[in-house]
Every structure is written in C-alpha cells, then in structure tokens.
Design a protein around this motif. Structure first.
Motif, PDB file in Angstrom:
ATOM      1  N   VAL A  98       0.889  -1.158   0.000  1.00 27.58           N
ATOM      2  CA  VAL A  98       0.000   0.000   0.000  1.00 27.58           C
ATOM      3  C   VAL A  98       0.930   1.211   0.000  1.00 27.58           C
ATOM      4  O   VAL A  98       1.796   1.322   0.866  1.00 27.58           O
ATOM      5  CB  VAL A  98      -0.925   0.023   1.234  1.00 27.58           C
ATOM      6  N   PRO A  99       0.805   2.122  -0.968  1.00 35.30           N
ATOM      7  CA  PRO A  99       1.818   3.166  -1.153  1.00 35.30           C
ATOM      8  C   PRO A  99       1.917   4.137   0.011  1.00 35.30           C
ATOM      9  O   PRO A  99       1.009   4.276   0.825  1.00 35.30           O
ATOM     10  CB  PRO A  99       1.367   3.875  -2.435  1.00 35.30           C
ATOM     11  N   SER A 100       3.050   4.823   0.040  1.00 35.43           N
ATOM     12  CA  SER A 100       3.374   5.734   1.133  1.00 35.43           C
ATOM     13  C   SER A 100       2.312   6.799   1.353  1.00 35.43           C
ATOM     14  O   SER A 100       2.043   7.193   2.494  1.00 35.43           O
ATOM     15  CB  SER A 100       4.727   6.399   0.856  1.00 35.43           C
ATOM     16  N   GLU A 101       1.692   7.280   0.287  1.00 34.99           N
ATOM     17  CA  GLU A 101       0.717   8.366   0.428  1.00 34.99           C
ATOM     18  C   GLU A 101      -0.478   7.953   1.279  1.00 34.99           C
ATOM     19  O   GLU A 101      -1.193   8.814   1.799  1.00 34.99           O
ATOM     20  CB  GLU A 101       0.253   8.829  -0.945  1.00 34.99           C
ATOM     21  N   ARG A 102      -0.686   6.661   1.447  1.00 34.79           N
ATOM     22  CA  ARG A 102      -1.786   6.185   2.275  1.00 34.79           C
ATOM     23  C   ARG A 102      -1.313   5.745   3.659  1.00 34.79           C
ATOM     24  O   ARG A 102      -2.074   5.138   4.420  1.00 34.79           O
ATOM     25  CB  ARG A 102      -2.508   5.043   1.558  1.00 34.79           C
ATOM     26  N   TRP A 103      -0.067   6.055   3.983  1.00 34.98           N
ATOM     27  CA  TRP A 103       0.512   5.758   5.302  1.00 34.98           C
ATOM     28  C   TRP A 103       1.076   7.040   5.916  1.00 34.98           C
ATOM     29  O   TRP A 103       2.189   7.050   6.423  1.00 34.98           O
ATOM     30  CB  TRP A 103       1.639   4.740   5.180  1.00 34.98           C
ATOM     31  N   GLN A 104       0.323   8.112   5.894  1.00 39.12           N
ATOM     32  CA  GLN A 104       0.841   9.389   6.367  1.00 39.12           C
ATOM     33  C   GLN A 104       0.505   9.682   7.834  1.00 39.12           C
ATOM     34  O   GLN A 104       1.270  10.370   8.509  1.00 39.12           O
ATOM     35  CB  GLN A 104       0.301  10.518   5.479  1.00 39.12           C
ATOM     36  N   THR A 105      -0.622   9.192   8.303  1.00 40.24           N
ATOM     37  CA  THR A 105      -1.099   9.565   9.640  1.00 40.24           C
ATOM     38  C   THR A 105      -1.607   8.345  10.390  1.00 40.24           C
ATOM     39  O   THR A 105      -1.828   7.275   9.812  1.00 40.24           O
ATOM     40  CB  THR A 105      -2.262  10.579   9.541  1.00 40.24           C
ATOM     41  N   ALA A 106      -1.857   8.553  11.690  1.00 39.74           N
ATOM     42  CA  ALA A 106      -2.466   7.493  12.495  1.00 39.74           C
ATOM     43  C   ALA A 106      -3.821   7.107  11.934  1.00 39.74           C
ATOM     44  O   ALA A 106      -4.167   5.908  11.878  1.00 39.74           O
ATOM     45  CB  ALA A 106      -2.588   7.952  13.943  1.00 39.74           C
ATOM     46  N   ASP A 107      -4.596   8.092  11.503  1.00 39.23           N
ATOM     47  CA  ASP A 107      -5.909   7.781  10.946  1.00 39.23           C
ATOM     48  C   ASP A 107      -5.795   6.935   9.683  1.00 39.23           C
ATOM     49  O   ASP A 107      -6.619   6.035   9.450  1.00 39.23           O
ATOM     50  CB  ASP A 107      -6.675   9.070  10.645  1.00 39.23           C
ATOM     51  N   ASP A 108      -4.782   7.220   8.855  1.00 38.86           N
ATOM     52  CA  ASP A 108      -4.539   6.368   7.683  1.00 38.86           C
ATOM     53  C   ASP A 108      -4.303   4.928   8.120  1.00 38.86           C
ATOM     54  O   ASP A 108      -4.863   3.985   7.551  1.00 38.86           O
ATOM     55  CB  ASP A 108      -3.304   6.847   6.916  1.00 38.86           C
ATOM     56  N   GLN A 114       9.521   0.516   3.554  1.00 41.58           N
ATOM     57  CA  GLN A 114      10.216   1.386   4.515  1.00 41.58           C
ATOM     58  C   GLN A 114       9.332   2.502   5.047  1.00 41.58           C
ATOM     59  O   GLN A 114       9.491   2.960   6.179  1.00 41.58           O
ATOM     60  CB  GLN A 114      11.510   1.946   3.912  1.00 41.58           C
ATOM     61  N   TRP A 115       8.370   2.962   4.212  1.00 37.37           N
ATOM     62  CA  TRP A 115       7.644   4.181   4.581  1.00 37.37           C
ATOM     63  C   TRP A 115       6.713   3.990   5.778  1.00 37.37           C
ATOM     64  O   TRP A 115       6.446   4.933   6.497  1.00 37.37           O
ATOM     65  CB  TRP A 115       6.877   4.720   3.382  1.00 37.37           C
ATOM     66  N   GLU A 116       6.246   2.803   6.025  1.00 38.28           N
ATOM     67  CA  GLU A 116       5.386   2.583   7.192  1.00 38.28           C
ATOM     68  C   GLU A 116       6.124   2.903   8.494  1.00 38.28           C
ATOM     69  O   GLU A 116       5.503   3.225   9.505  1.00 38.28           O
ATOM     70  CB  GLU A 116       4.884   1.134   7.244  1.00 38.28           C
ATOM     71  N   PHE A 117       7.447   2.831   8.452  1.00 38.14           N
ATOM     72  CA  PHE A 117       8.273   3.153   9.621  1.00 38.14           C
ATOM     73  C   PHE A 117       8.848   4.555   9.547  1.00 38.14           C
ATOM     74  O   PHE A 117       8.952   5.251  10.559  1.00 38.14           O
ATOM     75  CB  PHE A 117       9.405   2.121   9.753  1.00 38.14           C
TER      76      PHE A 117
END
Length: 267
Positions: A91-101, A129-132
């Motif tokens: 799932v791309p980085s743009e959808r892992w930006q916030t806690a709500d995401d 890597q982006w999830e971290f």
C-alpha cells in the motif's frame, strides 16, 4: 534451523517470465522446498503444475487484496495452490501518512482476515520502509496500524525495509512476537536512495531509476548492512523467506548464497 526457508518468486521474476516451470525446478535444485509466489491469481494453474512437478509447497503468497474488488477470488486461488497465508505486499506511502490512515488500513485488513478465516486461511500485510519512516505524534505510522489489528491478522516483516525505514528491527520483532509468521530476509546498503526514493503510488513494480539502481546494491544475507543474525534470533519461529528486489550478479547464485548462509548461521 527453525524451519525450511522459502524464497519469494518475485526475486526471479525475469526467469519466470521466460520459463516458469524451469525456474521453479531450478530453485528446488538449489535446495528450496518452499516458495512464496506473487500475483498468483493470474497464473494459478501454471503455478500449481510447476509446484507439483518440482515438489515444492507455498505456505504463503503475495497478492493485492486490500484494494481487490473481489477478495474471494484471491482466496480461491490460494486454496488451489495450498497457500495457507495470503499477504498483501503493498500500500503506497501516500496512504501511510497519519495514524488515521493506519487505522483505516487496519480496519480493512481486519475485515479481510475475518473473510480469510472463514476458509481456514490467514491474512496479513508485508511492509516497506515508509510505514516506519512516516511518523505521527512521534511514532511510526506502522505502530498505529499494529495497535488496531485484530489478533487474527498475521504479519510478514520485510526486515531489510524496516531497517531502511529507521526501525530497530530486532526490537520490533520482539515486540510483535508471535504475530510475525514470516520474515523477508534480504541484505544490502540501507541508506542513500534506497531510503528516500519511492515507487509509483500505482505499483511497487514502477520505480524511478535511482531506486532501481539502489536495488542492485542488495546482497546475499550476511554481506550487507543489515544485522541479519540479530533479526533471526528475535523471531526464532517465523518462516524465513529469501528475497532480492534486484541483484547486480547472477540471481540464482545470490539466492543460493543466502540459503547457504541461513543453513550455516540460523541455529
């Protein structure tokens, strides 16, 4: 060793494109008795024949499920291949930006795990890597994701990418404990373009030239910057899955070196 290692078939995707049965047979000759297919819904029958001919099994497999219009078709294909654990790999980085995401994604994963469970399958997620690297309130977005997951959800931790994302991967694995059923074992250089360049938001397979070049700096296990020994010790019961995103040398020699290293060092 804790278990017989597997190998992610994406590692040998070019060989698979040329001759799927011969590629699976060659991996079996190297010593792999387990494989992890990717995009298996599109080639289920071919994969089933190749697995049977080579005498390998697929305890896990990668497929797009979170965004699938018909998740049931993915689980149908998994059942045909004997896959017990279906893992969404991207799932791309743009959808892992916030806690709500992260909470939204976790809710979807929980739903899918429930659907999988009706078929005695398990469902989980594989990180990059982006999830971290992406933070909210000083915490990795991945930590919010895990916090929201139901107990049925499994995780496959790509230990290279978690390290690239700045995580203390052995500590992460100790925290996640038995939820982690699979480890992607890969090694290489963990800074520079590998840590900052991102794939397309449409596909993990569509990457900029800088990231493609950085993939070439991956190495067999034990030859790069990742503390693979400590990682394995932190998750003794997880199935090890050898993977390269790319490799500058002969890929079959690379996976053979990783398997030999595991056989020698994963006690």
């Amino acid at each position: 060793m804790p278990s017989s290692p597997s190998v992610q078939l994406y590692t040998v995707r070019d060989a698979i494109a040329n001759d799927l049965p011969a590629t699976i047979a060659r991996l079996a000759e190297i010593g792999f008795t387990r494989v992890e297919p990717y995009a298996f819904v599109e080639r289920t029958d071919e994969l089933a024949r190749a697995f049977a001919a080579a005498g390998v099994t697929a305890p896990s497999g990668h497929a797009t499920v979170i965004d699938a219009e018909d998740p049931a078709s993915v689980f149908d294909a998994a059942e045909q291949l004997g896959i017990e654990s279906v893992i969404d790999p991207f799932v791309p980085s743009e959808r892992w930006q916030t806690a709500d995401d992260a909470f939204r994604l976790a809710d979807r994963v929980n739903e899918l795990a429930s659907l999988a469970g009706e078929r005695n399958l398990r469902f989980g997620y594989h990180n990059h890597q982006w999830e971290f690297a992406n933070k909210d309130q000083g915490r990795s977005v991945y930590s919010f994701f895990v916090e929201r997951l139901s107990p049925d959800v499994i995780l496959e931790v790509d230990t290279f990418w978690s390290t690239v994302g700045g995580e203390d991967t052995p500590a992460l694995l100790r925290t996640l404990a038995d939820r982690v059923k699979f480890l992607h074992v890969k090694d290489g250089i963990v800074n520079g373009d590998i840590a900052t360049a991102l794939p397309s938001s449409e596909s993990a397979l569509d990457v900029p030239d800088s990231l493609a070049a950085a993939f070439k700096e991956q190495t067999p296990a034990g030859q790069g910057n990742v503390d693979v020994t400590a990682i394995l010790a932190a998750a003794p019961d997880a199935i090890r899955v050898v993977e390269f995103d790319d490799y500058a040398h002969d890929i079959f020699e690379g996976v053979a070196e990783s398997l030999a290293w595991l056989q020698e060092n994963d006690k």
